[in-house]
Scaffold this active site. Structure first.
Site, PDB file in Angstrom:
ATOM      1  N   ASN A 115      -2.522  -0.445   6.608  1.00 46.42           N
ATOM      2  CA  ASN A 115      -2.003  -1.697   7.170  1.00 46.42           C
ATOM      3  C   ASN A 115      -1.011  -2.385   6.231  1.00 46.42           C
ATOM      4  O   ASN A 115      -0.871  -3.602   6.232  1.00 46.42           O
ATOM      5  CB  ASN A 115      -3.161  -2.614   7.583  1.00 46.42           C
ATOM      6  N   GLU A 138      -8.319 -10.491  -8.804  1.00 44.56           N
ATOM      7  CA  GLU A 138      -7.428  -9.361  -8.538  1.00 44.56           C
ATOM      8  C   GLU A 138      -6.227  -9.355  -9.490  1.00 44.56           C
ATOM      9  O   GLU A 138      -5.774  -8.289  -9.911  1.00 44.56           O
ATOM     10  CB  GLU A 138      -6.993  -9.389  -7.063  1.00 44.56           C
ATOM     11  N   LYS A 156       0.834  -1.205   0.000  1.00 42.31           N
ATOM     12  CA  LYS A 156       0.000   0.000   0.000  1.00 42.31           C
ATOM     13  C   LYS A 156       0.875   1.264   0.000  1.00 42.31           C
ATOM     14  O   LYS A 156       2.080   1.199   0.280  1.00 42.31           O
ATOM     15  CB  LYS A 156      -0.950  -0.049   1.203  1.00 42.31           C
ATOM     16  N   HIS A 193      -1.911  -5.668   1.015  1.00 39.79           N
ATOM     17  CA  HIS A 193      -3.124  -6.390   0.647  1.00 39.79           C
ATOM     18  C   HIS A 193      -2.704  -7.773   0.185  1.00 39.79           C
ATOM     19  O   HIS A 193      -1.703  -7.916  -0.510  1.00 39.79           O
ATOM     20  CB  HIS A 193      -3.838  -5.673  -0.509  1.00 39.79           C
ATOM     21  N   TYR A 206     -11.644  -3.580  -4.196  1.00 41.81           N
ATOM     22  CA  TYR A 206     -12.357  -3.600  -2.917  1.00 41.81           C
ATOM     23  C   TYR A 206     -13.869  -3.645  -3.080  1.00 41.81           C
ATOM     24  O   TYR A 206     -14.605  -3.282  -2.165  1.00 41.81           O
ATOM     25  CB  TYR A 206     -11.921  -2.393  -2.077  1.00 41.81           C
TER      26      TYR A 206
HETATM   27  P1  IDP Z   1      -8.132  -7.509   4.678  1.00 44.11           P
HETATM   28  O1  IDP Z   1      -7.272  -6.530   3.908  1.00 44.11           O
HETATM   29  O2  IDP Z   1      -7.428  -8.039   5.893  1.00 44.11           O
HETATM   30  O3  IDP Z   1      -8.718  -8.588   3.803  1.00 44.11           O
HETATM   31  P2  IDP Z   1     -10.796  -6.332   4.756  1.00 44.11           P
HETATM   32  O4  IDP Z   1     -11.741  -6.420   5.889  1.00 44.11           O
HETATM   33  O5  IDP Z   1     -11.113  -7.101   3.516  1.00 44.11           O
HETATM   34  O6  IDP Z   1      -9.346  -6.665   5.302  1.00 44.11           O
HETATM   35  O7  IDP Z   1     -10.685  -4.790   4.385  1.00 44.11           O
HETATM   36  C1  IDP Z   1      -9.990  -4.390   3.232  1.00 44.11           C
HETATM   37  C2  IDP Z   1      -9.136  -3.180   3.579  1.00 44.11           C
HETATM   38  O8  IDP Z   1      -9.993  -2.109   3.926  1.00 44.11           O
HETATM   39  C3  IDP Z   1      -8.235  -3.345   4.789  1.00 44.11           C
HETATM   40  O9  IDP Z   1      -7.006  -3.973   4.494  1.00 44.11           O
HETATM   41  C4  IDP Z   1      -8.044  -1.914   5.251  1.00 44.11           C
HETATM   42  O10 IDP Z   1      -7.064  -1.231   4.484  1.00 44.11           O
HETATM   43  C5  IDP Z   1      -9.413  -1.313   4.941  1.00 44.11           C
HETATM   44  N1  IDP Z   1     -10.302  -1.340   6.112  1.00 44.11           N
HETATM   45  C6  IDP Z   1     -10.964  -2.391   6.633  1.00 44.11           C
HETATM   46  N2  IDP Z   1     -11.699  -2.037   7.704  1.00 44.11           N
HETATM   47  C7  IDP Z   1     -11.521  -0.702   7.849  1.00 44.11           C
HETATM   48  C8  IDP Z   1     -12.009   0.263   8.791  1.00 44.11           C
HETATM   49  O11 IDP Z   1     -12.771  -0.022   9.703  1.00 44.11           O
HETATM   50  N3  IDP Z   1     -11.571   1.541   8.611  1.00 44.11           N
HETATM   51  C9  IDP Z   1     -10.721   1.925   7.609  1.00 44.11           C
HETATM   52  N4  IDP Z   1     -10.251   1.044   6.719  1.00 44.11           N
HETATM   53  C10 IDP Z   1     -10.624  -0.253   6.833  1.00 44.11           C
END
Ligand code: IDP
Ligand code: MG
Length: 139
Positions: free
Chosen positions: A114, A128, A11, A117, A51
């Site tokens: 985080n 993807e 990211k 991805h 997404y």
């Molecule tokens: P993942 O990346 O672990 O699969 P997902 O729940 O699929 O997690 O969410 C996709 C991405 O969306 C996350 O990696 C993060 O960057 C973002 N995200 C998920 N939940 C939140 C939130 O509550 N606030 C802001 N960003 C979020």
């Protein structure tokens, strides 16, 4: 054990903070083969597709604009159990809950930023890879 391909993306904050080599190195040292790799700023449309399952959630628009705001590294890796292994190496979504030793646990800033991805299933990986490596021939 199954030979699989999965899609990974470093990211924007991972690129910005100079963590590309560190992150790619983890996958290389674990024995995965990198079969596609690109540094680029993805389009808003690509981020929306990546997404898609989160469309409508409160974080969707912010996430899409963040992911398309600055360069990211897209890659496809190949190896045994690559999909589950990459998810495990990434760690859980929220870096505050991710274990030390995972990429998110070691480098994640907050739930949006985080660091990485990783596709969550065979179907997501296929989808993807097609979004980000259209027309690419691997072999
Ligand atoms: P993942 O990346 O672990 O699969 P997902 O729940 O699929 O997690 O969410 C996709 C991405 O969306 C996350 O990696 C993060 O960057 C973002 N995200 C998920 N939940 C939140 C939130 O509550 N606030 C802001 N960003 C979020
Ligand atoms: Mg997910």
């Amino acid at each position: 054990m199954k030979e699989e391909r999965t899609f990974l993306m470093i990211k924007p904050e991972g690129v910005e903070r100079g963590l590309i080599g560190e992150i790619i190195g983890r996958f290389e040292r674990r024995g995965f083969k990198i079969i596609a790799l690109r540094l680029s700023k993805i389009s808003k449309e690509q981020a929306e597709k990546q997404y898609e399952e989160h469309r409508g959630k409160d974080f969707f628009d912010g996430l899409v604009s963040y992911m398309s705001s600055a360069p990211t590294v897209s890659m496809v890796i190949e190896g045994e159990n690559a999909i589950a292994a990459a998810r495990e190496m990434a760690g859980v979504t929220n870096p505050k809950q991710a274990k030390p030793g995972t990429i998110r646990g070691d480098y994640g800033l907050d739930v949006q930023r985080n660091i990485i991805h990783a596709s969550d299933s065979e179907e997501s990986a296929k989808r993807e890879i097609a979004i980000h490596f259209e027309n690419l021939r691997f072999n």
